[in-house]
Design a protein around this motif. Structure first.
Motif, PDB file in Angstrom:
ATOM      1  N   THR A  26      -4.822   1.562   3.068  1.00  0.00           N
ATOM      2  CA  THR A  26      -3.778   0.601   3.389  1.00  0.00           C
ATOM      3  C   THR A  26      -2.419   1.274   3.238  1.00  0.00           C
ATOM      4  OG1 THR A  26      -3.528  -0.147   1.100  1.00  0.00           O
ATOM      5  CG2 THR A  26      -5.225  -1.239   2.434  1.00  0.00           C
ATOM      6  N   ALA A  27      -1.377   0.587   3.695  1.00  0.00           N
ATOM      7  CA  ALA A  27      -0.029   1.150   3.583  1.00  0.00           C
ATOM      8  C   ALA A  27       0.361   1.354   2.127  1.00  0.00           C
ATOM      9  CB  ALA A  27       0.976   0.236   4.274  1.00  0.00           C
ATOM     10  N   GLU A  28      -0.254   0.575   1.228  1.00  0.00           N
ATOM     11  CA  GLU A  28       0.058   0.689  -0.203  1.00  0.00           C
ATOM     12  C   GLU A  28      -0.749   1.789  -0.889  1.00  0.00           C
ATOM     13  OE1 GLU A  28       1.141  -2.824   1.671  1.00  0.00           O
ATOM     14  OE2 GLU A  28      -0.961  -2.226   1.266  1.00  0.00           O
ATOM     15  N   GLY A  29      -1.659   2.429  -0.155  1.00  0.00           N
ATOM     16  CA  GLY A  29      -2.394   3.543  -0.724  1.00  0.00           C
ATOM     17  C   GLY A  29      -3.779   3.221  -1.232  1.00  0.00           C
ATOM     18  N   ALA A  44      -4.223   1.580   7.846  1.00  0.00           N
ATOM     19  CA  ALA A  44      -2.809   1.744   8.211  1.00  0.00           C
ATOM     20  C   ALA A  44      -2.379   3.202   8.076  1.00  0.00           C
ATOM     21  CB  ALA A  44      -1.945   0.859   7.318  1.00  0.00           C
ATOM     22  N   VAL A  45      -3.034   3.936   7.192  1.00  0.00           N
ATOM     23  CA  VAL A  45      -2.691   5.338   6.944  1.00  0.00           C
ATOM     24  C   VAL A  45      -3.978   6.163   7.018  1.00  0.00           C
ATOM     25  CG1 VAL A  45      -1.750   6.994   5.301  1.00  0.00           C
ATOM     26  CG2 VAL A  45      -0.766   4.698   5.444  1.00  0.00           C
ATOM     27  N   ALA A  84       1.709  10.577   2.301  1.00  0.00           N
ATOM     28  CA  ALA A  84       1.747   9.745   3.509  1.00  0.00           C
ATOM     29  C   ALA A  84       2.169   8.314   3.200  1.00  0.00           C
ATOM     30  CB  ALA A  84       0.376   9.756   4.187  1.00  0.00           C
ATOM     31  N   CYS A  85       1.821   7.831   2.004  1.00  0.00           N
ATOM     32  CA  CYS A  85       2.154   6.459   1.625  1.00  0.00           C
ATOM     33  C   CYS A  85       3.490   6.358   0.891  1.00  0.00           C
ATOM     34  CB  CYS A  85       1.046   5.877   0.742  1.00  0.00           C
ATOM     35  SG  CYS A  85      -0.527   5.655   1.572  1.00  0.00           S
TER      36      CYS A  85
END
Length: 757
Positions: A280-283, A159-160, A362-363
């Protein structure tokens, strides 16, 4: 108290450059002014004609093998053979009655050159290794891949995604004692050699074949070492002084000045790195795609192992299920590079820690939190598949670090007002606080301890126990180099602990005892400490067996198993004190020699990079607080805080010194230290232009030292000298980023990288 401490503080300690013997000659080395050139002719006549000159030698006078090198990579000429491959390469030697005569004679040697275009672009070498061949080995010293999982699949799921290129300049070890030594010809045709080095036995294996001597004809004694940090692992003047001494039949001393020292030893490899992380979006990290290019200069030195280290530790102490790393060590005509504190892990650490900050941004999470989310723990796998099998509480270490008190507010003086002495620029009054911004940054580093990749790493110790002047006395003899780290103190501590005696003498280090390995890789406490401990245990066992034999009648049924040595006394669990050591020993002497080997490691797979390649792993985390004048590009490091797991504290003062010292070198790399090279030429070979931190540049430090013993290591210790050098650099750069908003992808950070406009 360190036995060498008083002499060093008072200025009475004999360093290698202080060596002197009646009738000695002075040696000097003619070095190449070009990074790449063919030697068309050399005219020695004018130099030989000078009064006071005893010898002028070239490669034709090398009595044995003409090449030498570390780790069985004999690719470095003793003296240039037909061509030179880097600036400062040795060409000829002079021996004279006085150093000034030697210098003038050296200047009279006439060399005719065909200057060639130097190969200086490491990335170009990788692209076309057959075209850019610096030497017979080609352009590439080592390519080490690491492959885990499926990076291409993970890229589609991330996601990132963050990516960046990073650069690390050439750092010098900057030891204060220049390369020096004394070679004395012996009556048996051999040589007595007094040198400042990190590994006498490895030196010996290279020196003897080049001088045409058997190893037992060369007696090496460690001269006083004025710092090392990896820069003395390679040979410098050893073979040259030996050649001159054997040729002239007289003792020869060689001592480099500071300018020559910059060309007389290897440096830290500069690096160009490309990193891409997906999460992931959560890092939580999903993949890492990494390229690391290390410029080793003209000859191999330690490049093979530095490249392996950079590859194996290339993504740090983080759990990443999919990894692609390509690490390259290449040959160029730039300055030769080899071992320096951190050994390949420093360069990678700057890149992966910068990436963790980029990922956090970024996250939208904190730099500490993103590291905790991905931190390894006991049972985790490194990129090489090696299991972390001893406690590594990285998430807890970060929590402890973040909770440490912060320093006083920006520019605060004792009365709470702005104190310009506490601001960037200090008393030069470049600012009174305007344009100054505070930043905070974090850095995490993981470093291997001891030698890796199936190297049979061991150390030897000989321990002798006898009664001298009515008092039990232990003599500890190893070949381990004391280079300022406090090893002589530690050896004495171990002997006192294991033998229960107070009087302990450390024999001068020489090659009349077995190999102790190198004073590098944070290994001597582990390896030589282990050897001294093992030898002392053997001595103690023999002493107690002797006590059992002598006291059997007085104490029927007494056995060696229930005896111990405490405070110079033989004690029984049932009877208490039953004799003194001197009563048991009398005129007898107990002497034992033991080797200590660590548990075996394996080579990295040449295709996948997998393997249990490291002996031990150590963690250190740093927080840096900086004040930055964003108008002038000036940086003041206000404070550094560190949390480090050392397994077991053996000597607190020495340990704290190691953490402070490693942090200081990391600070130097972050904001000031760089050998500037242009077209293969070094532009700043002096401490006027190559800047290192002074006491005024080092900030106060807060330390939190953890003890999570390693069950495989002596006393559970964990090597401590190198890890602080890794994490301090990215922490300081992260703090400067925090203050300036600049990307800062290169170290050292310069003022022009910071100023806004």
């Amino acid at each position: 108290m360190r036995p060498d401490g008083t002499l060093k503080v008072s200025g009475e300690f004999a360093y290698a450059s202080d060596l002197w013997i009646d009738g000695m000659l002075w040696g000097a080395t003619l070095r190449s002014p070009h990074p790449r050139a063919k030697i068309l002719s050399i005219d020695l006549g004018p130099a030989l004609a000078m009064a006071g000159v005893h010898a002028v030698l070239t490669h034709e006078d090398v009595p044995g093998r003409k090449l030498y090198g570390l780790d069985h990579t004999e690719d470095q000429p003793v003296l240039a053979i037909g061509e030179v491959r880097h600036q400062g390469e040795p060409i000829a030697l002079v021996a004279a009655d006085h150093p000034e005569i030697a210098r003038r004679a050296m200047e009279k040697i006439a060399v005719e050159w065909e200057v060639l275009e130097p190969i200086t672009d490491a990335r170009a070498v990788i692209a076309e290794p057959d075209r850019y061949r610096v030497q017979e080995r080609g352009g590439i010293a080592r390519h080490q891949p690491v492959r885990v999982g499926d990076v291409d699949r993970a890229k589609a799921e991330a996601a990132v995604v963050v990516s960046s290129d990073y650069s690390v300049g050439i750092q010098d070890q900057a030891f204060l004692g220049p390369e020096s030594g004394l070679a004395v010809p012996a009556e048996d045709g051999g040589l007595d050699l007094y040198v400042s080095t990190q590994w006498m036995h490895n030196d010996l294996k290279q020196i003897a074949p080049c001088l045409g001597l058997a190893e037992d004809q060369i007696r090496m004694t460690l001269a006083g070492v004025g710092g090392a940090f990896g820069g003395r692992e390679d040979l410098s003047m050893q073979i040259h002084a030996g050649m001159l001494a054997l040729y002239t039949g007289k003792p020869v001393k060689m001592s480099y000045n500071r300018y020559e020292s910059f060309f007389g030893h290897v440096h830290r490899h500069p690096a160009e790195m490309r990193y891409e992380f997906g999460a992931t979006a959560e890092g939580r990290l999903l993949y890492a795609d990494v390229e690391i290019i290390l410029d080793g200069g003209a000859y191999t030195s330690a490049t093979l192992n530095v490249t392996g280290n950079a590859a194996s530790l290339g993504v740090g102490p983080y759990e990443i299920p999919n990894i692609k790393i390509d690490a390259w060590g290449v040959y160029t005509n730039n300055p030769p590079c080899g071992a320096m504190r951190g050994f390949g892990a420093v360069q990678a650490c700057f890149a992966y820690e910068s990436m963790m900050d980029k990922l956090a941004e970024a996250c939208g999470i904190s730099p500490v939190r993103v590291r905790q989310i991905n931190a390894v723990s006991q049972g985790s796998k490194l990129a090489t598949g090696q299991i972390i099998d001893s406690p590594a509480p990285l998430a807890e270490m970060l929590e402890r670090l973040e909770a440490m008190p912060m320093p006083a507010p920006l520019g605060a003086g004792p009365d709470g007002e702005i104190d310009i002495r506490a601001l960037p620029g200090g008393v030069s009054q470049t600012t009174h606080g305007e344009g100054v911004v505070r930043g905070v940054g974090y850095g995490v580093g993981i470093k291997n301890i001891c030698f890796s990749e199936a190297f049979d790493d061991y150390s030897t110790a000989r321990v002798r126990l006898e009664v001298i002047g009515g008092e039990p006395t232990a003599l500890v003899h190893t070949a381990a180099a004391e280079v300022g780290q406090g090893l002589v103190t530690l050896q004495a501590q171990i002997a006192r602990t294991e033998l229960g005696v107070q009087r302990v003498t450390i024999h001068p280090a020489d090659n009349q005892v077995g190999d102790a390995g190198s004073s590098s890789a944070s290994r001597q406490s582990y390896m030589t400490g282990g050897a001294v401990k093992t030898a002392c245990e053997a001595v103690r066992a023999e002493l107690l067996a002797m006590a059992e034999r002598k006291l059997g009648r007085a104490f029927p049924g007494i056995t060696q198993g229930e005896l111990n040595v405490v405070g110079g006394k033989i004690m029984s669990r049932t009877e208490g004190v039953i004799a003194s050591i001197e009563e048991i020993l009398g005129d007898d002497v107990i002497e034992e020699t033991r080797e200590f080997h660590h548990h075996p490691t394996s080579r990295m797979d040449p295709v996948t990079g997998q393997g249990d390649s490291h002996t031990q792993l150590a963690l250190c985390v740093h927080r840096a607080v900086v004040d930055v004048d964003v108008d002038l590009g000036l940086v003041k490091v206000v404070e550094m805080a560190a949390v480090q797991d050392v397994g077991k504290i053996l000597n607190l003062l020495s340990l704290e010194g190691q953490i402070h010292g490693g942090s200081a070198q990391g600070l130097g790399l972050a904001v000031m230290e760089e050998i500037v090279v242009s077209g293969g030429l070094v532009r700043n070979p002096s401490f006027t232009d190559y800047l290192i931190p002074t006491i005024l540049d080092m900030p106060p430090m807060r330390l939190d030292i953890l003890e999570n013993p390693d069950p495989k290591a002596p006393y559970g210790l964990r090597g401590a000298g190198e890890p602080p050098t890794l994490s301090s650099t990215p922490a300081i750069v992260a703090a400067i980023r925090d203050a300036t908003g600049r990307a800062l992808t290169r170290v050292p950070v310069r003022p022009e990288h910071i100023i806004r406009g």
